[in-house]
Enzyme design. Structure first.
Site, PDB file in Angstrom:
ATOM      1  N   ASP A  99       3.784 -28.572 -15.102  1.00  0.00           N
ATOM      2  CA  ASP A  99       2.620 -28.865 -14.006  1.00  0.00           C
ATOM      3  C   ASP A  99       3.136 -29.121 -12.897  1.00  0.00           C
ATOM      4  O   ASP A  99       1.931 -29.373 -12.123  1.00  0.00           O
ATOM      5  CB  ASP A  99       1.522 -28.493 -14.959  1.00  0.00           C
ATOM      6  CG  ASP A  99       0.934 -27.582 -15.910  1.00  0.00           C
ATOM      7  OD1 ASP A  99       2.004 -26.918 -17.068  1.00  0.00           O
ATOM      8  OD2 ASP A  99       0.709 -26.364 -16.064  1.00  0.00           O
ATOM      9  N   GLY A 112      -0.176 -20.977 -16.798  1.00  0.00           N
ATOM     10  CA  GLY A 112       0.892 -21.411 -15.328  1.00  0.00           C
ATOM     11  C   GLY A 112       1.035 -21.705 -14.577  1.00  0.00           C
ATOM     12  O   GLY A 112      -0.014 -21.126 -13.596  1.00  0.00           O
TER      13      GLY A 112
END
Ligand code: MRU
Length: 339
Positions: free
Chosen positions: A242, A53
């Site tokens: 991201d 993550g």
């Protein structure tokens, strides 16, 4: 927003033994905690998605480079050279999430700004900087949860992909933050959880988070998203990110772009949620974003050519809004101001 998990994905062990993470490859069946001390252990944990993550990777790298520098003695030239070597090594663990290079860059600037205080003083400053990076991420995630909640109605159904929750950040989550908050405030959200092939971050991690916080969640295979949308069961899609290019093109877990295409077809709003640290002004468009390719064995043991990109880039034109701690940005995206 109350703390609803008894641990964070990345924690600093105050006794200086190392960076504590929950091994996300073992979830949901086992809650196993690891303590990382060496650059190799930190690299391995990031590469193998034990910690994953975008924001969580950045925080792990920040505490990781501090802990890796603790045993380094000698003069400042030697210390700075070792820092540069370890920084490059950790940065090479995963290329797509901007938060990794963002956090390591901040740690390097901290070192450079504290050279006058000597090696031991720099170590103290590096710890303070890593703690600041984590605390800022906690604050940003709280604000994202509040801003995302403005898009939701009582009882609404959100489809999400991968895991952009508590496990993926410092605390609370990005795409899952408003959902956890809605649940806490009694707004009874419903969630469709994409399983997220090939590493099943949805089926393992988002499913774990949703069950833990008591949300009414339904797991679907990735190829069922069109069906539930066609049935009118999805009110909105929330995904993480991201790296967001300056024009709004967004890299996120492979499979995100297909959801955005489906959302357009079915008239379902498609939102990206992430901290402003995930916006990369150095990338003008999604074409500038490096996409990580992962090993074939993550997809099959059979001897066949495999293409395994870990992320895709959703064109800005398919995105209804990008939610950061600053507010909800609408297209055409200009991150200088809230719209
Ligand atoms: O490969 P992963 O599990 O690190 O990919 C994670 C994602 O794609 C998330 O959606 C993204 O990092 C946002 S996390 C708040």
């Amino acid at each position: 927003m109350d703390k609803f998990f008894e641990y964070d994905a990345v924690e600093w062990n105050g006794d200086k033994t190392g960076v504590k993470i929950i091994d996300q490859t073992r979830l949901p069946s086992e809650e196993v905690f690891l303590t990382l001390k060496t650059p190799e252990e930190i690299y391995d944990a990031i590469y193998h998605l034990k910690v994953r993550g975008a924001p969580a990777i950045g925080v792990a790298a920040a505490f990781g480079i501090y802990v890796a520098m603790l045993p380094i003695e000698g003069d400042m030239d030697h210390f700075a050279a070792e820092f540069g070597r370890i920084k490059g090594y950790l940065q090479s663990s995963r290329p797509t999430a901007v938060n990794l290079s963002y956090a390591l860059q901040r740690m390097e600037s901290c070192l450079k700004g504290n050279i006058a205080v000597g090696v031991e003083g720099v170590k103290r400053a590096l710890l303070a900087e890593a703690e600041a990076i984590k605390q800022e991420d906690v604050q940003m995630c709280r604000a994202i949860a509040e801003n995302g909640l403005t898009l939701m109605k009582r009882g609404c159904a959100v489809l999400t992909h991968c895991n952009a929750g508590h496990l993926a950040v410092s605390r609370y989550g990005t795409a899952l933050g408003p959902i956890h908050l809605a649940q806490q405030r009694g707004l009874v959200p419903k969630v469709f959880v994409d399983e997220t092939r090939p590493l099943l971050q949805g089926a393992r991690l988002t499913a774990y988070e949703m069950v833990k916080s008591g949300v009414d969640a339904t797991l679907i295979c990735d190829n069922m998203a069109a069906t539930v949308m066609a049935q009118g069961k999805v009110d909105m899609i929330f995904v993480g990110c991201d790296r967001v290019a300056a024009n709004g093109d967004t890299a996120n877990k492979i499979g995100t772009m297909s959801l955005a295409v489906l959302a357009k077809h079915f008239g379902v709003p498609f939102y990206v949620l992430g901290p402003s640290s995930t916006i990369d002004p150095e990338c003008a468009t999604g074409g500038d974003i490096v996409i990580e390719e992962r090993p074939a064995r993550e997809v099959t043991d059979f001897e066949i050519k495999v293409y395994n990109p870990a992320f895709d880039v959703t064109p800005a034109e398919l995105i209804s809004g990008i939610v950061t701690e600053k507010g909800v940005f609408r297209p055409p995206f200009d991150f200088g101001k809230e719209k």
